[in-house]
Design a protein around this motif. Structure first.
Motif, PDB file in Angstrom:
ATOM      1  N   TYR A 157       3.412   2.677   7.037  1.00  0.00           N
ATOM      2  CA  TYR A 157       2.188   1.911   7.298  1.00  0.00           C
ATOM      3  C   TYR A 157       2.135   1.523   8.765  1.00  0.00           C
ATOM      4  O   TYR A 157       3.183   1.329   9.396  1.00  0.00           O
ATOM      5  N   SER A 161       4.371  -1.252  10.073  1.00  0.00           N
ATOM      6  CA  SER A 161       5.737  -1.306   9.544  1.00  0.00           C
ATOM      7  C   SER A 161       6.561  -0.113  10.044  1.00  0.00           C
ATOM      8  O   SER A 161       6.033   0.974  10.275  1.00  0.00           O
ATOM      9  N   SER A 163       7.833  -0.801  -9.117  1.00  0.00           N
ATOM     10  CA  SER A 163       6.843  -1.350  -8.192  1.00  0.00           C
ATOM     11  C   SER A 163       7.391  -1.269  -6.763  1.00  0.00           C
ATOM     12  O   SER A 163       8.572  -1.511  -6.536  1.00  0.00           O
ATOM     13  N   GLY A 194       7.578   1.496  -5.127  1.00  0.00           N
ATOM     14  CA  GLY A 194       8.199   2.812  -4.961  1.00  0.00           C
ATOM     15  C   GLY A 194       7.385   3.733  -4.063  1.00  0.00           C
ATOM     16  O   GLY A 194       7.943   4.586  -3.363  1.00  0.00           O
TER      17      GLY A 194
HETATM   18  P1  ADP Z   1       3.784   1.139  -5.701  1.00  0.00           P
HETATM   19  O1  ADP Z   1       2.365   1.579  -5.798  1.00  0.00           O
HETATM   20  O2  ADP Z   1       4.738   2.134  -6.292  1.00  0.00           O
HETATM   21  O3  ADP Z   1       4.013  -0.228  -6.256  1.00  0.00           O
HETATM   22  P2  ADP Z   1       3.292   1.048  -2.861  1.00  0.00           P
HETATM   23  O4  ADP Z   1       2.805   2.415  -2.539  1.00  0.00           O
HETATM   24  O5  ADP Z   1       2.282  -0.016  -3.017  1.00  0.00           O
HETATM   25  O6  ADP Z   1       4.216   1.089  -4.166  1.00  0.00           O
HETATM   26  O7  ADP Z   1       4.330   0.593  -1.753  1.00  0.00           O
HETATM   27  C1  ADP Z   1       5.284   1.445  -1.176  1.00  0.00           C
HETATM   28  C2  ADP Z   1       5.928   0.721   0.005  1.00  0.00           C
HETATM   29  O8  ADP Z   1       4.983   0.535   1.034  1.00  0.00           O
HETATM   30  C3  ADP Z   1       6.463  -0.653  -0.353  1.00  0.00           C
HETATM   31  O9  ADP Z   1       7.660  -0.838   0.338  1.00  0.00           O
HETATM   32  C4  ADP Z   1       5.404  -1.582   0.166  1.00  0.00           C
HETATM   33  O10 ADP Z   1       5.975  -2.809   0.569  1.00  0.00           O
HETATM   34  C5  ADP Z   1       4.867  -0.826   1.351  1.00  0.00           C
HETATM   35  N1  ADP Z   1       3.425  -1.125   1.544  1.00  0.00           N
HETATM   36  C6  ADP Z   1       2.437  -0.999   0.641  1.00  0.00           C
HETATM   37  N2  ADP Z   1       1.243  -1.326   1.177  1.00  0.00           N
HETATM   38  C7  ADP Z   1       1.500  -1.668   2.461  1.00  0.00           C
HETATM   39  C8  ADP Z   1       0.685  -2.104   3.549  1.00  0.00           C
HETATM   40  N3  ADP Z   1      -0.638  -2.229   3.433  1.00  0.00           N
HETATM   41  N4  ADP Z   1       1.296  -2.358   4.720  1.00  0.00           N
HETATM   42  C9  ADP Z   1       2.630  -2.232   4.863  1.00  0.00           C
HETATM   43  N5  ADP Z   1       3.450  -1.818   3.888  1.00  0.00           N
HETATM   44  C10 ADP Z   1       2.906  -1.543   2.696  1.00  0.00           C
END
Ligand code: ADP
Length: 595
Positions: free
Chosen positions: A353, A356, A380, A382
């Motif tokens: 992201y 990050s 969650s 993942g």
């Molecule tokens: P899931 O759908 O399997 O629960 P996500 O795809 O939402 O997982 O998240 C995958 C990773 O990306 C996680 O470590 C989450 O913290 C990170 N993440 C998700 N959305 C964002 C965002 N908008 N900005 C930064 N990190 C994100």
């Protein structure tokens, strides 16, 4: 935009051709400030004339000339100030308009993912409030500042011209005041404004999200949960504001005392100096003059102090608007291609992201052939939602590629991509307009008939039936709110109406009660029939029939296969399945015990 320019000079880039007006308003404000001093000089001249002619007062000359000069210069000063304000306001309005327009136009070009990272309340605050702050600064504070800066200079020149000893006496408290201010604006306080405004934006954003969520929160009794992030943003803001107030205590008190205490030094020392003066009359006259001028001087210094505070605020405001403009827009291909067959291929996709360093996805590869369903399961965090968000280009991948019919999604025009993909995510947003319009957003050309068919397919009839004006009921008005499950079904109706070849859906169950859940299941089936489907599954019962199941964990594909294949492997998925079965048995058992 020239990125090297910082601070106020950068502000003038938004001012455009109105910069001339701003500069002119500053010059006029300065002239007006200097003219406003003339009446004081006139008083001095009058008193001098009287002193020189005591006791033959009738011998005095030019008194009425000084009187009229005072009146004319005061009037002229007011008139010039008025013109200066008018010019400043015109430039300020235009600048604020330019800022808002630039930011909004840019927002339209940003990838959708940007909006999932920024609250709409926060965005509104960035654009509206910061443009507003800049407007106030240009309309009032900047011209006032130029006046306030010129006036002490002029006064100091005058002070020294009359009597340098008294001039120094006046200067000492002002200098001490300045030292306090300098201390106030430097060190840890210098970065304060940026953090403070960040905390304020957070709090505003959270407040809007909280208020928006109230209907859902009320329906599901999650008050404490939803209030948590709003509460923590308030506490963060409080902490900043309190720290700043504590840091400012001593310098602010020092500033106020030294500025307002100018008389403490001037009057007693002035009286002591009279004894040593050559000409008592002249010295007394000068002292009166200084006593008259000192309050103007201190008022101007206070003005400069508040203006410098505002300069910091405005610099920060411009920076925040810039932060939107610095976001990279979605790159549109110059040679767009049109995919015909809706098959999707992820090829070694990695992604982090924008805010990050952590990799959210790492080397993801899989195929989703036309008409098939791929289900994403796993813990969650993942990476399931991230995989889903990359297909409609909410974000662009950093390495690897996502192809539809062999064409990289970056080589498909946004419009085409949006027309080929329908997505239903957990956080459905409904606009404050009729249900009909809310559904028609998916396909503005759709007839009422087509919308009704979509509503039937999405099992939304009961929602429409209970609305006071049926399909034409405006959501959010007169207490018309939908529950989370109902909103999901409306979102499904939207997606069904769109009738896109590819469906990406997040099978949300968080807000659904059993009645809604059952209907949502039927709507899912209608929506996905004959389509190419990428689905994020939360309950394993729904993935059993998928053509391929991907177990996603820590941004990687841990397992891949059909339900039967993965059960046979007796690895991660098989364990998840067992746990799931146990939880169902447990749930059913518990319900039976309650019955
Ligand atoms: P899931 O759908 O399997 O629960 P996500 O795809 O939402 O997982 O998240 C995958 C990773 O990306 C996680 O470590 C989450 O913290 C990170 N993440 C998700 N959305 C964002 C965002 N908008 N900005 C930064 N990190 C994100």
């Amino acid at each position: 935009m020239n990125k090297k320019k910082k601070g106020l000079s950068h502000l003038f880039e938004y001012t455009g051709k109105y910069k001339v007006l701003t500069i002119l308003s500053c010059i006029l404000s300065g002239i007006s400030a200097i003219l406003s001093l003339v009446p004081f000089i006139c008083i001095w001249l009058v008193v001098k004339e009287l002193f020189n002619n005591i006791p033959d007062i009738h011998k005095t000359q030019g008194l009425s000339f000084y009187g009229w000069l005072a009146v004319y210069s005061a009037l002229l000063s007011i008139l010039i100030y008025f013109v200066s304000m008018m010019l400043a306001h015109i430039a300020a309005f235009r600048t604020a308009k330019n800022m808002k327009r630039k930011a909004l136009t840019h927002l339209m070009k940003l990838p959708l993912g940007y909006f999932s990272q920024t609250t709409s309340g926060g965005l509104r605050k960035i654009i509206d409030d910061n443009a507003g702050l800049t407007e106030t600064f240009l309309a009032h504070q900047l011209p006032d500042l130029s006046g306030a800066l010129l006036m002490p200079i002029a006064i100091l020149i005058l002070l020294f011209a009359f009597n340098w000893k008294l001039g120094i006496l006046c200067l000492i408290p002002l200098l001490v005041g300045f030292l306090f201010i300098k201390h106030l604006m430097s060190g840890k306080n210098a970065k304060f404004m940026s953090k403070y405004m960040g905390a304020l934006e957070d709090m505003n954003g959270e407040a809007v999200e909280y208020i928006r969520g109230i209907p859902v929160v009320k329906t599901f009794g999650q008050t404490i949960y939803s209030f948590k992030s709003f509460h923590s943003s308030i506490m963060k803001y409080k902490e900043f504001a309190t720290t700043y107030a504590i840091n400012c205590r001593i310098p602010m008190a020092g500033f106020t005392v030294s500025i307002n205490g100018a008389f403490i030094l001037l009057i007693p020392v002035g009286i002591l100096l009279i004894a040593g003066a050559n000409d008592y009359n002249m010295f007394l006259l000068d002292l009166i003059f200084y006593i008259l001028f000192t309050p103007i001087c201190t008022a101007m210094i206070s003005k400069i102090m508040y203006a410098s505070d505002n300069i910091m605020i405005t610099k920060e405001a411009v920076k925040r608007i810039d932060s939107i403009l610095e976001q990279q827009p979605l790159v549109e291909t110059k040679t767009p291609q049109v995919p015909v067959n809706p098959n999707i291929k992820f090829n070694n996709v990695s992604f982090s992201y924008p805010n990050s360093d952590k990799k959210a996805l790492c080397g993801i590869s899989f195929n989703l052939p036309q008409g098939n369903t791929v289900a994403l399961v796993g813990p969650s965090g993942g990476g399931k939602s991230t995989i889903a968000a990359l297909v409609p280009r909410f974000f662009d991948v950093q390495s690897g590629s996502i192809k539809i019919d062999g064409i990289d999604v970056r080589n498909i025009s946004t419009k085409e991509l949006m027309s080929q993909v329908a997505f239903v995510f957990q956080d459905t947003h409904l606009f404050k307009s009729s249900i009909l319009d809310n559904i028609k957003i998916a396909k503005p050309s759709a007839s009422r008939e087509q919308v009704i068919n979509a509503i039937n397919a999405a099992q939304c009839n009961d929602i429409i039936d209970k609305m006071p004006n049926g399909l034409d009921t405006v959501i959010g008005e007169k207490g018309v709110y939908l529950s989370g499950g109902e909103m999901q079904r409306i979102a499904l109706a939207r997606a069904i109406l769109k009738d896109a070849k590819i469906v990406i859906l997040d099978e949300a169950t968080a807000f659904a009660d059993p009645e809604n859940e059952y209907k949502i299941q039927i709507a899912f089936e209608k929506l996905t029939k004959g389509k190419t489907v990428l689905m994020i599954a939360h309950r394993l019962s729904t993935v059993k029939n998928a053509d391929c199941i991907l177990v996603i964990d820590k941004g990687r594909v841990k397992e891949k296969g059909t339900h039967d294949e993965l059960i046979k492997k007796n690895n991660v998925y098989a364990h998840m399945w067992k746990d799931y079965q146990t939880s169902i048995t447990w749930k059913v058992g518990k319900e039976a015990n309650h019955a």
